[in-house]
Design a protein around this motif. Structure first.
Motif, PDB file in Angstrom:
ATOM      1  N   ALA A 178      -8.350   7.011   4.517  1.00 65.05           N
ATOM      2  CA  ALA A 178      -7.935   8.468   4.750  1.00 65.05           C
ATOM      3  C   ALA A 178      -6.713   9.031   5.280  1.00 65.05           C
ATOM      4  O   ALA A 178      -6.240   9.765   4.758  1.00 65.05           O
ATOM      5  CB  ALA A 178      -9.177   8.967   5.875  1.00 65.05           C
ATOM      6  N   SER A 210      -4.286  11.023   2.862  1.00 65.09           N
ATOM      7  CA  SER A 210      -4.112  12.273   3.424  1.00 65.09           C
ATOM      8  C   SER A 210      -2.445  12.313   2.826  1.00 65.09           C
ATOM      9  O   SER A 210      -1.889  13.439   2.685  1.00 65.09           O
ATOM     10  CB  SER A 210      -4.312  12.715   4.686  1.00 65.09           C
ATOM     11  N   MET A 239      -1.695  13.107  -0.565  1.00 63.07           N
ATOM     12  CA  MET A 239      -2.010  14.261  -1.058  1.00 63.07           C
ATOM     13  C   MET A 239      -0.834  15.270  -0.616  1.00 63.07           C
ATOM     14  O   MET A 239      -0.728  16.376  -1.031  1.00 63.07           O
ATOM     15  CB  MET A 239      -3.602  14.916  -0.350  1.00 63.07           C
ATOM     16  N   SER A 286      -6.892  15.919  -4.717  1.00 62.07           N
ATOM     17  CA  SER A 286      -7.999  16.601  -4.062  1.00 62.07           C
ATOM     18  C   SER A 286      -8.745  15.886  -3.099  1.00 62.07           C
ATOM     19  O   SER A 286      -8.793  14.819  -3.040  1.00 62.07           O
ATOM     20  CB  SER A 286      -8.927  16.663  -5.374  1.00 62.07           C
ATOM     21  N   ALA A 287      -9.682  16.697  -2.466  1.00 56.79           N
ATOM     22  CA  ALA A 287     -10.695  16.354  -1.480  1.00 56.79           C
ATOM     23  C   ALA A 287     -11.526  15.362  -2.102  1.00 56.79           C
ATOM     24  O   ALA A 287     -12.152  14.441  -1.236  1.00 56.79           O
ATOM     25  CB  ALA A 287     -11.139  17.537  -0.538  1.00 56.79           C
ATOM     26  N   GLU A 288     -12.153  15.628  -3.267  1.00 55.94           N
ATOM     27  CA  GLU A 288     -13.169  14.775  -3.973  1.00 55.94           C
ATOM     28  C   GLU A 288     -12.519  13.392  -3.785  1.00 55.94           C
ATOM     29  O   GLU A 288     -13.148  12.452  -3.930  1.00 55.94           O
ATOM     30  CB  GLU A 288     -13.642  15.416  -5.208  1.00 55.94           C
ATOM     31  N   LEU A 347     -10.014  11.974  -2.107  1.00 54.15           N
ATOM     32  CA  LEU A 347     -10.163  11.367  -1.042  1.00 54.15           C
ATOM     33  C   LEU A 347     -11.366  10.736  -0.517  1.00 54.15           C
ATOM     34  O   LEU A 347     -11.512   9.796  -0.280  1.00 54.15           O
ATOM     35  CB  LEU A 347      -9.534  12.311  -0.200  1.00 54.15           C
ATOM     36  N   GLY A 348     -12.484  11.729  -0.611  1.00 51.98           N
ATOM     37  CA  GLY A 348     -13.784  11.092  -0.286  1.00 51.98           C
ATOM     38  C   GLY A 348     -14.348  10.006  -1.064  1.00 51.98           C
ATOM     39  O   GLY A 348     -14.873   8.896  -0.494  1.00 51.98           O
TER      40      GLY A 348
END
Length: 382
Positions: free
Chosen positions: A239, A243, A246, A347-349, A351-352
């Motif tokens: 994470a 981040s 990103m 994108s957050a997707e 990252l998850g």
């Protein structure tokens, strides 16, 4: 041959079909505000191109926007999918760029037919196998980069980020002690309880000490600790680095002439390699304490008898087996976590998805590595 829409609106998009020449001349505004006439003209082009190849003359277009370019490229794709051919002529440089972007952004056509479940399963399995091979090669290459970075750091000790290493050791080892000790204590008690209930049928409940001693020191201690570290610290590494990817902080490090491997990866992996054996030792002690408490409560065994039996059942090399595994498992967790972190997109997707993949892959590889070590130690009778 102008459409009725074109006669009513001088700006309407139109396609003038020239019989016998295989040419269609486009006129008017191929823009969003003329969408009905754009669709109608594109339909006439598609109908004419179905019979023979067509050359579309773009010289008469007064204005072209994204919608007009997308409709033209959609018609072109449908024509080529049906076996026809369509090409452009007299396009301005701006129009060619817009048509090229519309072609790149065109949606893929849906599959022609639905395939069976067995076919889909085999295809998905094959994709996973090929992907596993690619992940293995990527992991080896990344491990080589980490080793080279460690060599560079060792050759220039002044460039080593000691503060970052201490901070990561605190995050991985010190802050993880309470939860790991608690879970290990509970697991040791559960294993001892179940062992006593089964062994007392044969009047051999005292052998529960041998069971939990060997099982915890050789297998469960390091395995449970590695799984918890993979879920706690490995996911955090992915994470954090994801981040930074990103926010383009990793690219900023490269622009400043710094190596992200030395700055971000080496301290984290060294912290895992140092911290995981320490956590394994503490987890094993906690699990043995939980087993001893359970043996006292359920088996009527005094602490002195438990310790004497444990000393006779296990030896130093059993402790060494678990501690030898720990650095290798830490290296696997660190490599997988950082690779997944660098693979995060914008994108957050993403990252998850990569955080989830990091935890799943790390736990899987830890179990596989533990099995390989078990086979190896059994082969050398250690």
């Amino acid at each position: 041959m102008r459409s009725a829409v074109a006669l009513q609106n001088p700006n309407a998009a139109d396609a003038l079909i020239q019989p016998g020449e295989g040419c269609v001349a486009l006129t008017g505004y191929w823009t969003a505000d003329q969408a009905p006439s754009v669709e109608a003209a594109a339909s006439r082009i598609a109908g004419h191109a179905a019979a023979h190849p067509v050359l579309v003359d773009l010289g008469g277009i007064q204005r072209l926007d994204t919608l007009g370019a997308w409709v033209l490229e959609r018609a072109r794709g449908e024509i080529e999918a049906a076996g026809g051919r369509l090409s452009y002529a007299n396009a301005s440089p701006e129009h060619r760029i817009l048509l090229g972007e519309a072609k790149l952004g065109a949606a893929e056509a849906p599959p022609a037919r639905q395939r069976g479940r067995i076919h889909n399963f085999l295809e998905a399995f094959g994709v996973r196998v090929v992907g596993g091979k690619a992940d293995f090669v990527t992991g080896l290459a990344f491990l080589g980069e980490v080793v080279l970075a460690c060599i560079r750091v060792a050759s220039r000790p002044s460039s080593f980020r000691g503060t970052a290493l201490v901070h990561q050791i605190q995050q991985v080892a010190f802050n993880g002690v309470p939860i790991i000790v608690l879970i290990s204590f509970l697991v040791g008690g559960i294993v001892a309880q179940q062992g006593i209930f089964q062994l007392q049928r044969f009047g051999a409940q005292s052998f529960v000490v041998n069971l939990i001693g060997l099982l915890i020191l050789r297998e469960l201690g390091v395995l449970l600790t590695s799984i918890m570290v993979a879920g706690r610290s490995g996911s955090a590494f992915t994470a954090e680095i994801g981040s930074m990817r990103m926010r383009e902080e990793v690219d900023a490090l490269r622009v400043m002439g710094l190596d992200p491997i030395e700055i971000l990866i080496v301290p984290r992996i060294l912290a895992l390699v140092i911290g995981l054996p320490i956590l394994t030792f503490l987890a094993s002690l906690a699990a043995l304490a939980g087993g001893g408490l359970t043996a006292s409560l359920y088996g009527g065994m005094t602490p002195e008898a438990f310790l004497a039996r444990l000393q006779a059942a296990v030896s130093l090399h059993h402790v060494a087996v678990g501690l030898i595994k720990a650095p290798f498992m830490a290296l696997i967790i660190g490599i997988i976590a950082t690779i997944e972190g660098f693979a995060v997109q914008g994108s957050a997707e993403s990252l998850g998805r990569h955080v989830t993949a990091s935890v799943v892959k790390s736990i899987f590889m830890v179990i596989v590595l533990d099995g390989l070590f078990a086979v190896f130690f059994a082969a050398i009778d250690f």
